[in-house]
Write a protein that holds these residues in place. Structure first.
Motif, PDB file in Angstrom:
ATOM      1  N   GLY A 204       3.228  -4.502  -0.303  1.00  0.00           N
ATOM      2  CA  GLY A 204       3.211  -3.667   0.248  1.00  0.00           C
ATOM      3  C   GLY A 204       3.725  -1.801  -0.004  1.00  0.00           C
ATOM      4  O   GLY A 204       3.089  -0.746   0.369  1.00  0.00           O
ATOM      5  N   LEU A 205       3.959  -1.912  -1.437  1.00  0.00           N
ATOM      6  CA  LEU A 205       4.208  -0.652  -1.799  1.00  0.00           C
ATOM      7  C   LEU A 205       2.709  -0.300  -1.557  1.00  0.00           C
ATOM      8  O   LEU A 205       3.021   1.291  -1.135  1.00  0.00           O
ATOM      9  N   ARG A 206       1.922  -1.195  -2.323  1.00  0.00           N
ATOM     10  CA  ARG A 206       0.852  -0.284  -2.150  1.00  0.00           C
ATOM     11  C   ARG A 206       0.218   0.236  -1.350  1.00  0.00           C
ATOM     12  O   ARG A 206      -0.970   1.035  -0.798  1.00  0.00           O
ATOM     13  N   SER A 207       0.266  -0.590   0.384  1.00  0.00           N
ATOM     14  CA  SER A 207      -0.175  -0.429   1.671  1.00  0.00           C
ATOM     15  C   SER A 207       0.709   1.074   2.071  1.00  0.00           C
ATOM     16  O   SER A 207       0.201   1.909   2.495  1.00  0.00           O
ATOM     17  N   ARG A 208       1.536   1.166   1.554  1.00  0.00           N
ATOM     18  CA  ARG A 208       2.999   2.532   2.115  1.00  0.00           C
ATOM     19  C   ARG A 208       2.190   4.243   1.152  1.00  0.00           C
ATOM     20  O   ARG A 208       2.066   4.609   2.256  1.00  0.00           O
ATOM     21  N   ASP A 209       1.849   3.640   0.178  1.00  0.00           N
ATOM     22  CA  ASP A 209       0.878   4.684  -0.816  1.00  0.00           C
ATOM     23  C   ASP A 209      -0.550   5.002  -0.085  1.00  0.00           C
ATOM     24  O   ASP A 209      -0.921   6.269   0.191  1.00  0.00           O
TER      25      ASP A 209
ATOM     26  N   ALA B 288      -1.442   4.977   3.393  1.00  0.00           N
ATOM     27  CA  ALA B 288      -0.691   4.940   4.074  1.00  0.00           C
ATOM     28  C   ALA B 288      -0.136   7.036   4.284  1.00  0.00           C
ATOM     29  O   ALA B 288      -0.927   7.620   4.853  1.00  0.00           O
ATOM     30  N   LYS B 289       0.402   6.935   3.144  1.00  0.00           N
ATOM     31  CA  LYS B 289       0.314   8.371   2.980  1.00  0.00           C
ATOM     32  C   LYS B 289      -0.545   9.049   2.575  1.00  0.00           C
ATOM     33  O   LYS B 289      -0.535  10.141   2.486  1.00  0.00           O
TER      34      LYS B 289
ATOM     35  N   TYR C 172      -1.038   5.741   8.695  1.00  0.00           N
ATOM     36  CA  TYR C 172       0.191   5.210   9.743  1.00  0.00           C
ATOM     37  C   TYR C 172       0.399   4.426  11.417  1.00  0.00           C
ATOM     38  O   TYR C 172      -0.061   4.816  12.058  1.00  0.00           O
TER      39      TYR C 172
END
Length: 116
Positions: free
Chosen positions: A74-79, A81-82, A87
């Motif tokens: 999830g954190l990798r995906s968030r990063d 996306a940023k 998004y």
């Protein structure tokens, strides 16, 4: 008569084997008698309390590994996306899931009823 020559290598090999074979114990945990009775009531035939506790601890460890992996993804995906700006709006995701649920319910409602 065959005589074995002891060497330092023999001792090291034996120590390594013995250290690897030693087991550790999970600490005992005090619980209320009612809870212990509840635990014992769900043991499978022939299953000991120790086996149950070991299985529960193993399952908990595995679950924590899965949780840690899920969070890392999830954190990798968030990063990502940023970084990319890629998004997807939460409302769009929920609408898509609702559509799939509606479709599945519609298909189920069209199946013949086989029970009464």
């Amino acid at each position: 008569m065959v005589r074995r020559v002891d060497s330092w290598l023999d001792h090291v090999a034996q120590l390594r084997y013995l250290v690897a074979m030693k087991s550790a114990c999970i600490p005992s945990v005090p619980v209320e008698p009612e809870f212990l009775a509840e635990i014992e009531s769900v043991l499978a035939d022939g299953e000991s309390l120790a086996e149950f506790v070991e299985a529960a601890v193993r399952a908990s460890v595995e679950r924590r590994y899965f949780q840690a992996d899920f969070i890392a993804r999830g954190l990798r995906s968030r990063d990502e996306a940023k970084r990319t700006g890629g998004y997807i709006d939460a409302d769009d995701v929920v609408a898509g899931l609702q559509s799939k649920l509606d479709d599945a319910r519609d298909r189920l409602s069209k199946l013949p009823k086989t029970y009464e």
